[in-house]
Design an enzyme around this catalytic site. Structure first.
Site, PDB file in Angstrom:
ATOM      1  CE1 TYR A   1      -3.693   2.596   1.313  1.00 26.91           C
ATOM      2  CE2 TYR A   1      -1.710   3.618   2.195  1.00 26.91           C
ATOM      3  CZ  TYR A   1      -3.034   3.697   1.846  1.00 26.91           C
ATOM      4  OH  TYR A   1      -3.731   4.874   2.019  1.00 26.91           O
TER       5      TYR A   1
ATOM      6  CD  GLU B   1      -5.991   4.484  -0.683  1.00 23.73           C
ATOM      7  OE1 GLU B   1      -6.051   4.738   0.526  1.00 23.73           O
ATOM      8  OE2 GLU B   1      -6.946   4.006  -1.319  1.00 23.73           O
TER       9      GLU B   1
END
Ligand code: GDP
Ligand code: MN
Length: 380
Positions: A101, A190
């Site tokens: 991530y 993101e």
């Protein structure tokens, strides 16, 4: 403005962040064509402005064109957390060895961009933050210094990535993400998951990209990406009329002049035991057209049962605003009760004008709290 995954990925691609090749499709037949053109297995991905698509059945693998068509049939029209799927992104499928991530977001309290990185990707980041906060590396970027290469190294080492090739690729992506963030005036970029393939290739498998609305004027390419059909109809009407409007859940329509006063109005309605239906800022002026525009947006919401119009006359004089209100009410039919609080420059004159000529559904209260109480009562 939130971008769809495929739009965010296009910006990633322009910034040099590796993504898979893909095509848009709006029908099962187009999904088949896209799969044919891409060749090999593909992944059929619902394009909606919300996360958790995978869990909701909005992301499915397909071995080839036949399956892509069948999966597209299933996903199109699906309702994912209130968003109906009208577009699909058909992408060359990736083999996944690891899911990481990486994000860069604007941290308002620190007034800086904030990197977050963890090797525990694929799941919701809030869950990682709660269950294993140590696994999440956080790092702010000084806006004057900009990105520094040591920051990428700190994220990568801090996150526990040991493979040198992975370290190098992720560090490059970290740097390019900052470039993309600055270049496109983003509020959020993101990548979840940032994957490592069995061949050791690192790429962005998903994209969540939010661009600062106030910067859209200098990004015509991005402004054009707005999907008007997916917007909240009230908010797009407001945008069209250049009214600052945010929809809330309650019954008391709120209208104020100036953002600070309007926010206080939202608070005082809550304090008086009511629930604001919206935030609507008229701005500095109080001309009739502005009032008509704002009222027409607020009253389009069927939940609104009463309106609280809160005016503080500073540079704008209350008598002018009062005339604006009267003219606006004569130009539109408004049946809802409306409570006006007028204070500031020429307030008495303003109140007198309203008291003399106002329609029966309009009442005037001298203080903010009294007006709020009255509006809440009327909305009950
Ligand atoms: P989200 O659920 O809205 O966050 O959508 P994502 O694009 O992140 O996809 C969700 C999950 O689907 C990913 O975490 C992957 O596990 C899986 N997925 C997406 N694309 C592929 C792909 O190309 N190959 C494989 N094997 N899985 C994929
Ligand atoms: Mn994702």
């Amino acid at each position: 403005m939130d971008l769809y995954e495929h739009q965010g990925k296009e910006l990633f691609r322009q910034a040099g962040i590796p993504v898979s090749e893909g095509r848009l499709a709006t029908s099962p037949a187009e999904a088949r064509e896209a799969a044919e053109a891409l060749g090999g297995p593909v992944v059929v991905k619902a394009q909606v402005l919300t996360g958790g698509r995978g869990k909701a059945g909005g992301i499915k693998l397909a071995a080839g064109p036949d399956e892509a068509e069948a999966r597209a049939e299933e996903i199109l029209g699906l309702d994912i957390r209130g968003h109906v799927v009208r577009k699909l992104w058909i992408e060359r499928a990736s083999d996944i060895e690891k899911e990481y991530y990486l994000s860069l977001t604007f941290d308002r309290s620190a007034k800086r961009a904030l990197y977050m990185f963890t090797t525990q990707g694929g799941v919701e980041i809030e869950q990682v933050a709660e269950e294993s906060p140590d696994a999440l590396v956080r790092l702010h970027v000084d806006p004057l210094e900009g990105f520094r290469p040591w920051q990428a190294r700190r994220l990568v080492y801090g996150g526990g990535v040991t493979d040198p090739s992975e370290q190098k690729q992720i560090a490059a992506i970290v740097e390019r993400l900052y470039d993309a963030f600055v270049r496109f005036d983003a509020m959020l970029c993101e990548i979840n998951p940032l994957i490592v393939t069995p061949d050791g290739e690192v790429k962005a498998l998903d994209s969540k990209f939010t661009v600062d609305d106030n910067a859209l004027y200098r990004h015509p390419q991005i402004a054009e990406m707005r999907d008007v059909a997916a917007d909240d109809p009230l908010e797009s009407l407001a945008r069209e009329k250049q009214v600052t409007y945010v929809k809330l859940d309650g019954e008391v329509g709120v209208l104020g002049n100036g953002a600070g006063l309007t926010m206080s109005t939202v608070d005082v309605v809550t304090f008086a035991g009511g629930r604001p239906a919206n935030f609507c800022d008229l701005g500095g002026g109080g001309d009739a057209q502005g009032v008509v525009d704002a009222l027409s947006v607020i009253t389009r919401d069927p939940q609104v049962k009463a309106i609280f119009f809160n005016i503080f006359g500073g540079i704008t004089r209350c008598d002018e605003v009062a005339r604006g209100i009267l003219q606006a009410l004569s130009e539109m039919s408004l049946e809802l009760p409306i409570v006006v609080r007028l204070d500031g420059t020429n307030a008495e004159e303003g109140r007198r004008i309203l008291a003399e000529a106002a329609p029966p559904n309009l009442s005037v209260s001298p203080t903010m709290l009294e007006a709020a109480k009255r509006a809440v009562e009327l909305a009950a």
